[in-house]
Design a protein around this motif. Structure first.
Motif, PDB file in Angstrom:
ATOM      1  N   PHE A  42       0.848  -1.197   0.000  1.00 26.98           N
ATOM      2  CA  PHE A  42       0.000   0.000   0.000  1.00 26.98           C
ATOM      3  C   PHE A  42       0.887   1.252   0.000  1.00 26.98           C
ATOM      4  N   PRO A  43       1.505   1.553  -1.121  1.00 28.32           N
ATOM      5  CA  PRO A  43       2.403   2.718  -1.194  1.00 28.32           C
ATOM      6  C   PRO A  43       1.608   4.017  -1.092  1.00 28.32           C
ATOM      7  N   GLY A  44       2.325   5.092  -0.774  1.00 29.98           N
ATOM      8  CA  GLY A  44       1.686   6.406  -0.709  1.00 29.98           C
ATOM      9  C   GLY A  44       0.961   6.654   0.587  1.00 29.98           C
ATOM     10  N   GLY A  45       1.189   5.822   1.612  1.00 32.42           N
ATOM     11  CA  GLY A  45       0.582   6.055   2.915  1.00 32.42           C
ATOM     12  C   GLY A  45      -0.840   5.557   3.035  1.00 32.42           C
ATOM     13  N   GLU A  46      -1.312   4.791   2.076  1.00 37.87           N
ATOM     14  CA  GLU A  46      -2.680   4.264   2.131  1.00 37.87           C
ATOM     15  C   GLU A  46      -2.816   3.300   3.305  1.00 37.87           C
ATOM     16  N   SER A  47      -3.911   3.387   4.048  1.00 35.75           N
ATOM     17  CA  SER A  47      -4.134   2.519   5.196  1.00 35.75           C
ATOM     18  C   SER A  47      -4.349   1.084   4.738  1.00 35.75           C
ATOM     19  N   SER A  48      -3.770   0.147   5.482  1.00 34.83           N
ATOM     20  CA  SER A  48      -3.902  -1.265   5.129  1.00 34.83           C
ATOM     21  C   SER A  48      -5.054  -1.936   5.854  1.00 34.83           C
ATOM     22  N   LEU A  49      -5.538  -1.310   6.931  1.00 37.90           N
ATOM     23  CA  LEU A  49      -6.579  -1.947   7.748  1.00 37.90           C
ATOM     24  C   LEU A  49      -7.861  -2.166   6.931  1.00 37.90           C
ATOM     25  N   GLY A  50      -8.379  -3.389   7.062  1.00 37.51           N
ATOM     26  CA  GLY A  50      -9.622  -3.729   6.370  1.00 37.51           C
ATOM     27  C   GLY A  50      -9.435  -4.181   4.938  1.00 37.51           C
ATOM     28  N   LYS A  51      -8.233  -4.055   4.398  1.00 34.87           N
ATOM     29  CA  LYS A  51      -7.972  -4.475   3.034  1.00 34.87           C
ATOM     30  C   LYS A  51      -7.855  -6.000   2.981  1.00 34.87           C
ATOM     31  N   ILE A  52      -8.297  -6.557   1.844  1.00 33.92           N
ATOM     32  CA  ILE A  52      -8.229  -8.008   1.655  1.00 33.92           C
ATOM     33  C   ILE A  52      -7.096  -8.319   0.696  1.00 33.92           C
ATOM     34  N   ILE A  53      -6.205  -9.194   1.120  1.00 29.09           N
ATOM     35  CA  ILE A  53      -5.093  -9.630   0.279  1.00 29.09           C
ATOM     36  C   ILE A  53      -5.218 -11.122   0.046  1.00 29.09           C
ATOM     37  N   MET A  54      -4.588 -11.599  -1.025  1.00 28.92           N
ATOM     38  CA  MET A  54      -4.612 -13.020  -1.346  1.00 28.92           C
ATOM     39  C   MET A  54      -3.275 -13.647  -0.950  1.00 28.92           C
ATOM     40  N   ILE A  55      -3.334 -14.686  -0.124  1.00 26.73           N
ATOM     41  CA  ILE A  55      -2.152 -15.491   0.199  1.00 26.73           C
ATOM     42  C   ILE A  55      -2.341 -16.800  -0.551  1.00 26.73           C
ATOM     43  N   ASP A  56      -1.603 -16.932  -1.629  1.00 32.85           N
ATOM     44  CA  ASP A  56      -1.844 -18.032  -2.570  1.00 32.85           C
ATOM     45  C   ASP A  56      -3.303 -17.933  -3.030  1.00 32.85           C
ATOM     46  N   ARG A  57      -4.157 -18.915  -2.651  1.00 33.53           N
ATOM     47  CA  ARG A  57      -5.569 -18.860  -3.060  1.00 33.53           C
ATOM     48  C   ARG A  57      -6.471 -18.482  -1.898  1.00 33.53           C
ATOM     49  N   LEU A  58      -5.844 -18.075  -0.741  1.00 36.64           N
ATOM     50  CA  LEU A  58      -6.616 -17.804   0.468  1.00 36.64           C
ATOM     51  C   LEU A  58      -6.773 -16.299   0.667  1.00 36.64           C
ATOM     52  N   PRO A  59      -8.000 -15.783   0.638  1.00 30.46           N
ATOM     53  CA  PRO A  59      -8.202 -14.361   0.917  1.00 30.46           C
ATOM     54  C   PRO A  59      -8.207 -14.116   2.435  1.00 30.46           C
ATOM     55  N   VAL A  60      -7.520 -13.076   2.866  1.00 29.10           N
ATOM     56  CA  VAL A  60      -7.495 -12.731   4.295  1.00 29.10           C
ATOM     57  C   VAL A  60      -7.656 -11.218   4.414  1.00 29.10           C
ATOM     58  N   VAL A  61      -8.208 -10.788   5.548  1.00 27.33           N
ATOM     59  CA  VAL A  61      -8.402  -9.367   5.797  1.00 27.33           C
ATOM     60  C   VAL A  61      -7.336  -8.896   6.793  1.00 27.33           C
ATOM     61  N   ILE A  62      -6.772  -7.746   6.521  1.00 28.55           N
ATOM     62  CA  ILE A  62      -5.713  -7.196   7.386  1.00 28.55           C
ATOM     63  C   ILE A  62      -6.372  -6.512   8.577  1.00 28.55           C
ATOM     64  N   ILE A  63      -5.991  -6.953   9.804  1.00 34.49           N
ATOM     65  CA  ILE A  63      -6.575  -6.363  11.022  1.00 34.49           C
ATOM     66  C   ILE A  63      -5.550  -5.559  11.837  1.00 34.49           C
ATOM     67  N   GLY A  64      -4.250  -5.620  11.441  1.00 39.56           N
ATOM     68  CA  GLY A  64      -3.254  -4.890  12.230  1.00 39.56           C
ATOM     69  C   GLY A  64      -1.909  -4.791  11.519  1.00 39.56           C
ATOM     70  N   THR A  65      -1.096  -3.855  12.002  1.00 42.80           N
ATOM     71  CA  THR A  65       0.267  -3.656  11.481  1.00 42.80           C
ATOM     72  C   THR A  65       1.235  -3.597  12.661  1.00 42.80           C
ATOM     73  N   VAL A  66       2.354  -4.312  12.524  1.00 47.01           N
ATOM     74  CA  VAL A  66       3.371  -4.301  13.589  1.00 47.01           C
ATOM     75  C   VAL A  66       4.648  -3.641  13.064  1.00 47.01           C
ATOM     76  N   VAL A  67       5.437  -3.149  14.018  1.00 43.96           N
ATOM     77  CA  VAL A  67       6.739  -2.568  13.675  1.00 43.96           C
ATOM     78  C   VAL A  67       7.758  -3.687  13.580  1.00 43.96           C
ATOM     79  N   ARG A  68       8.489  -3.671  12.492  1.00 49.87           N
ATOM     80  CA  ARG A  68       9.525  -4.688  12.292  1.00 49.87           C
ATOM     81  C   ARG A  68      10.570  -4.579  13.402  1.00 49.87           C
ATOM     82  N   ARG A  69      11.043  -5.704  13.887  1.00 51.94           N
ATOM     83  CA  ARG A  69      12.052  -5.703  14.943  1.00 51.94           C
ATOM     84  C   ARG A  69      13.314  -4.989  14.482  1.00 51.94           C
ATOM     85  N   SER A  70      13.904  -4.183  15.418  1.00 51.51           N
ATOM     86  CA  SER A  70      15.139  -3.464  15.078  1.00 51.51           C
ATOM     87  C   SER A  70      16.279  -4.426  14.827  1.00 51.51           C
TER      88      SER A  70
END
Length: 648
Positions: A414-442
């Motif tokens: 989601f470039p350009g700062g678009e919110s990812s929450l609620g968006k549906i992405i496909m993992i292989d053939r499985l659709p999933v809804v994004i419910i959260g974002t975490v900060v990558r470990r330092s």
């Protein structure tokens, strides 16, 4: 008249290679209190040697010399210094004024070693200079005075402690005739005031001003004649002495007097002093900076380990990281997580199933690492959910098609700062809804993107329910020793599996290993820094030894006016210690500057400068000054005053 100085069968021999030179041969004479005496002789006749013995700057090889009835035979260096301080005032041909001091301070020098306080010294010095017509020159240095004026300063210095006996060595030798006459008139006036005046000269015209003339040739007294009857003189002047009686008070007083003299000497040679400090500055800065770097690195490592999970144990199939059969072991299952979560020393447990899958959203297609995790995964691993929520118990139980993605995956999909929450992405053939974002470990490296799903959804909807776990992560309850907890977990899991077909990674062990490595590296680098500090100390000692050689004449002069060996030693030792302490303060400042400029909290090489490190560095600098300053100071204090005065 009362006999004041008495020489009986005195000889002075000098050894030059294999040759023995006789400077004085069985001299016998006495000088009464209040006399004006001239000792006359050509160069090499022995008159200067006789003057040195009379002034307690030298001692006879054989024979006896008595001052006021007291024999100097066997007296220590400090006892001889006391005699010079109490009885004698020296007037030298070359004046012997210290260039770093003004006229008043040159005059006041003998009173420093007699214990007179600074205010009284200043007043007496001013009074003497006024008496000799130099009241307007009191703050002038020797290079600002004429020869006659310098000699009058020398006379005032001889009178500072009373000057009962004035020893004038060729007092007019470096002066023009007019200035010479002035000096001789001053000496005769001092004689009338009650001083015993002894003039050493080769000039018979100068000697003619004396009441008594002693002529010396080749170390023998040729004649001792009275030229005129001594005139009536005043009472002998009193000696100024206020030296503290107790040893402690005496040391404190000597330190208080030696410290400003040491600073004055350092200020007179600023460039040399700074260059001497440079080794100490570099050494101290290196020690403080390296210790700070070690502490900063340690704290950074601990912070990164904390990001990986506080007090966590990770369980993986196989015997170790290099076990090639690990992929074929399927005994690590969800029921193991349930059994572990029931233990009272366990805070929370999360299973882990992992795979790589193709992720699509709109026209964007990426490959990401997909981890199936439990409800407490983010708590166990200390991951911070910055948007949305994590997984609930219902998410796990109902195998919900929900996903939490890391911030790097979010910015890619989601470039350009678009919110990812609620968006549906496909993992292989499985659709999933994004419910959260975490900060990558330092502490996480690499470019892989991370997607998290409930492990039940990943195994039940994508990989198959029979899939074994890739690992278990256990968070230990606070205040429980992780090593004890590790033993308990190994025992429990071994009983469940019937064999130890797994291994445990303890994050606390990693922390301790990294801390130990950090301490070792800090110690190693600090040792190198300490070596540089020692090298700086050797530099201080070398420069101080050179300083002693350069200032031999000054040392001889201070001894002639009554300085004790401790006074000389303290002055040079204080200089060495002051150089090291000043260098340490500049070094600490340099280290703090480096820490501020390059070692901030966000830096790749953070530096944490502690008060303990600063105090330790300053203490080391003090010890370096004491240790490496001792030998030069000792050498200075053991110089022979006659030899020291003869060097230019």
């Amino acid at each position: 008249m009362t006999v004041l100085l008495e020489i009986e069968n005195v000889s002075r021999l000098f050894q030059t290679g294999e040759e023995t030179i006789t400077a004085l041969a069985e001299i016998n004479l006495h000088i009464d209190r209040g006399e004006l005496v001239a000792i006359v002789g050509a160069s090499g006749s022995g008159k200067s040697t006789l003057m040195n013995i009379l002034g307690c700057l030298d001692q006879p090889t054989v024979g006896d010399y008595r001052v006021g009835g007291r024999s100097i035979a066997g007296l220590s260096a400090d006892e001889l210094a006391a005699l010079r301080r109490e009885h004698f005032g020296f007037i030298f041909q070359r004046y012997h004024l210290l260039g770093a001091l003004n006229a008043a301070d040159n005059v006041a020098m003998p009173a420093v070693y007699a214990g007179l306080d600074a205010t009284s010294r200043r007043e007496r010095a001013r009074a003497l200079l006024d008496r000799l017509g130099l009241g307007e020159r009191i703050d002038h240095r020797s290079n600002q005075l004429s020869g006659g004026q310098q000699q009058r300063v020398s006379i005032a210095r001889a009178l500072m402690n009373g000057g009962r006996i004035i020893l004038a060595d060729e007092p007019t030798g470096a002066l023009d005739s007019k200035s010479g006459e002035t000096v001789l008139e001053i000496l005769k006036e001092l004689h009338r005031d009650g001083h015993t005046v002894i003039i050493v000269t080769h000039d018979m015209e100068v000697a003619a001003h004396a009441d008594r003339i002693i002529e010396i040739r080749d170390g023998l007294v040729l004649s001792d004649r009275l030229c005129r009857e001594p005139a009536a003189t005043a009472a002998s002047p009193s000696f100024v002495n206020r030296t503290p009686a107790s040893a402690l008070a005496g040391f404190q007083w000597r330190f208080a007097e030696a410290f400003p003299m040491a600073l004055s000497s350092m200020a007179a040679h600023r460039v040399r002093t700074f260059l001497t400090m440079l080794g100490i500055i570099i050494g101290i800065a290196a020690v403080v900076a390296v210790v700070g770097l070690g502490e900063g690195t340690r704290q950074k490592v601990l912070a990164e380990i904390s990001d990986l999970g506080a007090s966590t144990l990770s369980i993986y199939p196989g015997r170790g990281w290099d076990d090639e059969r690990a992929d074929s072991i399927t005994t690590l299952v969800v029921s193991d997580a349930e059994a572990l979560s029931a233990q009272n020393y366990v805070d929370s447990v999360t299973p882990l199933v992992s795979t790589n899958e193709r992720i699509r959203f709109g026209r964007t297609s990426i490959t990401a690492n997909v981890d199936g995790v439990g409800q407490y995964y983010f708590r166990v691993n200390g991951l911070n959910i910055v948007r949305g929520t994590g997984f609930s118990a219902d998410s796990i139980a109902e195998r919900r098609q929900e996903a939490v993605i890391d911030d790097r995956a979010a910015s890619t999909l989601f470039p350009g700062g678009e919110s990812s929450l609620g968006k549906i992405i496909m993992i292989d053939r499985l659709p999933v809804v994004i419910i959260g974002t975490v900060v990558r470990r330092s502490g996480t490296s690499g470019k892989s993107l991370q997607i998290y799903l409930p492990y039940t959804a990943l195994t039940g909807r994508l990989l198959g329910p029979a899939t074994s776990l890739a690992g278990l992560t256990v968070r230990i309850t606070d205040n429980v020793n992780t090593i004890v907890a590790e033993r308990a977990i190994v025992g429990l899991m071994t009983r469940r599996h019937g064999t130890q077909d797994f291994f445990v990674f303890n994050s606390d062990q990693l922390r301790r290993t990294l801390e130990k490595t950090s301490r070792t590296m800090t110690l190693l680098i600090s040792s190198v820094a300490v070596i540089s500090l020692i090298v700086g100390g050797i530099g201080v000692m070398n420069i101080m030894l050179v300083s002693v050689t350069e200032r031999t004449h000054e040392i001889g002069l201070r001894m002639a006016v009554g300085a004790r060996r401790l006074d000389i030693m303290l002055q040079f030792l204080i200089e060495a210690v002051t150089i090291c302490i000043a260098g340490s303060l500049l070094g600490v400042g340099l280290a703090l500057g480096a820490a501020t400029a390059f070692g901030g909290p966000g830096s790749e090489f953070p530096m944490v400068i502690s008060i303990d490190a600063i105090l330790a560095a300053c203490l080391v600098a003090l010890l370096v000054g004491l240790v490496f300053g001792f030998l030069p100071a000792r050498n200075a204090s053991r110089l022979d005053p006659v030899d020291a005065l003869s060097r230019e």
